[in-house]
Design a protein around this motif. Sequence first.
Motif, PDB file in Angstrom:
ATOM      1  N   TYR A   1     -34.618 -38.146 -27.924  1.00  5.34           N
ATOM      2  CA  TYR A   1     -34.065 -36.822 -28.206  1.00  5.34           C
ATOM      3  C   TYR A   1     -33.365 -36.760 -29.562  1.00  5.34           C
ATOM      4  O   TYR A   1     -33.082 -35.674 -30.065  1.00  5.34           O
ATOM      5  N   ILE A   2     -33.072 -37.929 -30.137  1.00  2.67           N
ATOM      6  CA  ILE A   2     -32.199 -37.988 -31.314  1.00  2.67           C
ATOM      7  C   ILE A   2     -33.015 -38.121 -32.596  1.00  2.67           C
ATOM      8  O   ILE A   2     -33.893 -38.979 -32.710  1.00  2.67           O
ATOM      9  N   GLN A   3     -32.689 -37.279 -33.552  1.00  2.00           N
ATOM     10  CA  GLN A   3     -33.311 -37.366 -34.875  1.00  2.00           C
ATOM     11  C   GLN A   3     -32.597 -38.410 -35.725  1.00  2.00           C
ATOM     12  O   GLN A   3     -33.215 -39.257 -36.338  1.00  2.00           O
ATOM     13  N   ARG A   4     -31.257 -38.319 -35.774  1.00  2.67           N
ATOM     14  CA  ARG A   4     -30.454 -39.331 -36.442  1.00  2.67           C
ATOM     15  C   ARG A   4     -29.016 -39.238 -35.942  1.00  2.67           C
ATOM     16  O   ARG A   4     -28.593 -38.202 -35.406  1.00  2.67           O
ATOM     17  N   SER A   5     -28.273 -40.319 -36.120  1.00  2.00           N
ATOM     18  CA  SER A   5     -26.861 -40.324 -35.739  1.00  2.00           C
ATOM     19  C   SER A   5     -26.101 -41.238 -36.699  1.00  2.00           C
ATOM     20  O   SER A   5     -26.682 -42.160 -37.288  1.00  2.00           O
TER      21      SER A   5
ATOM     22  N   ARG B   1     -29.404 -27.174 -37.696  1.00  2.00           N
ATOM     23  CA  ARG B   1     -28.502 -28.114 -38.368  1.00  2.00           C
ATOM     24  C   ARG B   1     -27.245 -28.411 -37.563  1.00  2.00           C
ATOM     25  O   ARG B   1     -26.439 -29.247 -37.953  1.00  2.00           O
ATOM     26  N   ALA B   2     -27.060 -27.699 -36.464  1.00  2.00           N
ATOM     27  CA  ALA B   2     -25.882 -27.931 -35.621  1.00  2.00           C
ATOM     28  C   ALA B   2     -25.967 -29.324 -34.991  1.00  2.00           C
ATOM     29  O   ALA B   2     -27.021 -29.740 -34.504  1.00  2.00           O
ATOM     30  N   GLN B   3     -24.868 -30.033 -35.031  1.00  2.00           N
ATOM     31  CA  GLN B   3     -24.819 -31.387 -34.512  1.00  2.00           C
ATOM     32  C   GLN B   3     -24.061 -31.431 -33.188  1.00  2.00           C
ATOM     33  O   GLN B   3     -23.325 -30.508 -32.838  1.00  2.00           O
ATOM     34  N   VAL B   4     -24.238 -32.530 -32.488  1.00  2.00           N
ATOM     35  CA  VAL B   4     -23.432 -32.816 -31.309  1.00  2.00           C
ATOM     36  C   VAL B   4     -22.412 -33.869 -31.716  1.00  2.00           C
ATOM     37  O   VAL B   4     -22.766 -34.908 -32.266  1.00  2.00           O
TER      38      VAL B   4
ATOM     39  N   PRO C   1     -32.178 -28.981 -30.776  1.00  2.00           N
ATOM     40  CA  PRO C   1     -30.761 -28.728 -30.528  1.00  2.00           C
ATOM     41  C   PRO C   1     -30.455 -28.119 -29.162  1.00  2.00           C
ATOM     42  O   PRO C   1     -29.333 -28.224 -28.674  1.00  2.00           O
ATOM     43  N   SER C   2     -31.445 -27.495 -28.531  1.00  2.00           N
ATOM     44  CA  SER C   2     -31.208 -26.886 -27.224  1.00  2.00           C
ATOM     45  C   SER C   2     -31.073 -27.930 -26.112  1.00  2.00           C
ATOM     46  O   SER C   2     -30.708 -27.591 -24.982  1.00  2.00           O
ATOM     47  N   GLN C   3     -31.346 -29.202 -26.426  1.00  2.00           N
ATOM     48  CA  GLN C   3     -31.265 -30.259 -25.416  1.00  2.00           C
ATOM     49  C   GLN C   3     -29.950 -31.029 -25.483  1.00  2.00           C
ATOM     50  O   GLN C   3     -29.863 -32.169 -25.050  1.00  2.00           O
ATOM     51  N   ALA C   4     -28.919 -30.381 -26.009  1.00  2.00           N
ATOM     52  CA  ALA C   4     -27.617 -31.043 -26.148  1.00  2.00           C
ATOM     53  C   ALA C   4     -27.026 -31.450 -24.806  1.00  2.00           C
ATOM     54  O   ALA C   4     -26.246 -32.404 -24.723  1.00  2.00           O
ATOM     55  N   ASP C   5     -27.393 -30.751 -23.735  1.00  2.00           N
ATOM     56  CA  ASP C   5     -26.848 -31.078 -22.412  1.00  2.00           C
ATOM     57  C   ASP C   5     -27.226 -32.489 -21.965  1.00  2.00           C
ATOM     58  O   ASP C   5     -26.482 -33.124 -21.211  1.00  2.00           O
TER      59      ASP C   5
ATOM     60  N   VAL D   1     -19.151 -32.431 -27.831  1.00  2.00           N
ATOM     61  CA  VAL D   1     -19.138 -31.013 -28.187  1.00  2.00           C
ATOM     62  C   VAL D   1     -20.423 -30.632 -28.916  1.00  2.00           C
ATOM     63  O   VAL D   1     -20.789 -31.265 -29.918  1.00  2.00           O
ATOM     64  N   ASP D   2     -21.077 -29.608 -28.407  1.00  2.00           N
ATOM     65  CA  ASP D   2     -22.249 -29.026 -29.076  1.00  2.00           C
ATOM     66  C   ASP D   2     -21.736 -27.990 -30.073  1.00  2.00           C
ATOM     67  O   ASP D   2     -21.141 -26.983 -29.682  1.00  2.00           O
ATOM     68  N   GLN D   3     -21.956 -28.217 -31.366  1.00  2.00           N
ATOM     69  CA  GLN D   3     -21.420 -27.313 -32.385  1.00  2.00           C
ATOM     70  C   GLN D   3     -22.027 -25.916 -32.343  1.00  2.00           C
ATOM     71  O   GLN D   3     -21.467 -24.984 -32.932  1.00  2.00           O
ATOM     72  N   ARG D   4     -23.139 -25.761 -31.639  1.00  2.00           N
ATOM     73  CA  ARG D   4     -23.710 -24.424 -31.525  1.00  2.00           C
ATOM     74  C   ARG D   4     -22.746 -23.477 -30.820  1.00  2.00           C
ATOM     75  O   ARG D   4     -22.796 -22.268 -31.014  1.00  2.00           O
ATOM     76  N   GLY D   5     -21.858 -24.037 -30.006  1.00  2.00           N
ATOM     77  CA  GLY D   5     -20.862 -23.210 -29.327  1.00  2.00           C
ATOM     78  C   GLY D   5     -19.913 -22.534 -30.294  1.00  2.00           C
ATOM     79  O   GLY D   5     -19.391 -21.440 -30.016  1.00  2.00           O
ATOM     80  N   TYR D   6     -19.668 -23.176 -31.471  1.00  7.32           N
ATOM     81  CA  TYR D   6     -18.817 -22.556 -32.486  1.00  7.32           C
ATOM     82  C   TYR D   6     -19.533 -21.408 -33.192  1.00  7.32           C
ATOM     83  O   TYR D   6     -18.902 -20.474 -33.691  1.00  7.32           O
TER      84      TYR D   6
END
Length: 304
Positions: free
Chosen positions: A97-101, A55-58, A142-146, A162-167
């Motif tokens: 790569y995008i599910q939704r934005s 569920r983490a977003q970019v 989500p691992s393809q945020a780069d 910002v990749d929210q997984r970093g938080y």
Amino acid sequence: MRLGLVFSEVGSGLKRNLSMVVSVVLVTFISLTFVGTAVLLQMQINQMKGYWYDRAQVAVYLCTDTDTTGNCTGAKATTGQKDQIEAQLQSSTLKPYIQRSYFETQQQAYERFKKQFADSPATEFVQPSYLNETFWVNLKDPSQADVLKESLSNQAGVQSVVDQRGYLQPIFSVLNAASYTAIGIAVLMLIAAVLLIATTIRLSAFSRRRELGIMRLVGASNRFIQTPFILEGVIAALVGSVLAGGAIVLIVKVFVRGYLAENFASTPFVGMSETYFVVPLLIVIGAVLAALSANVAIRRYLKV
């Protein structure tokens, strides 16, 4: 082998060394409770990682009137720049790569900020113009945020990507540290339990040295002599294991499912199915360790 005589010897040994048996039960109970807690905590971490990482977003933060970081020059992102970023998100390069934005305005960001920090005095000083307009992106993986970072970081009007997984990573690091600490304590306690079981068996054998000498004189087999002592250790450890299993069930039912799950409904927690997997594991660990340590102790005492 005469089972009646064997169990009679087991009962006699347990009575003679009752205080040591109680010590074995308590040490086994505490150590296996730590083991069960560590296993469930690791399951909880993996479950939360899977849930929140998915569920983490970019967040693609756009420039504000006061920004001078990233690609910003103290001017708000223009409509043309926003259209260009949106077009990039819809392009054949990024769309797979995008599910939704979706796009969040400064006013929408302000309303969300007020909800999140409703009890904070900071809401009195924050204005919508202070907050970034943002493109929020959910990725299929989500691992393809780069990929998104590389494509949009240098785009005009973008402050940062910002990749929210970093938080989330620092939170999971703390939980992992807690899990490893529990495992470390559990290992130390299990070693103590093994040593205590071995000591108890040697004391029990020493207190019955005359009976053991008579058994050997009349031709009793080593297996017959050793079995009661091994069973003493296993019984004491099983009692501690069952108590540890009960404690784990109680913790999950009352604290995790009864308190945490009700007060943090948006977070997935381990349930009784995981608990009922861990409890038999604890009992098996306790029984196996007790049998091995008791067997080694009595064999060394008898010099078999």
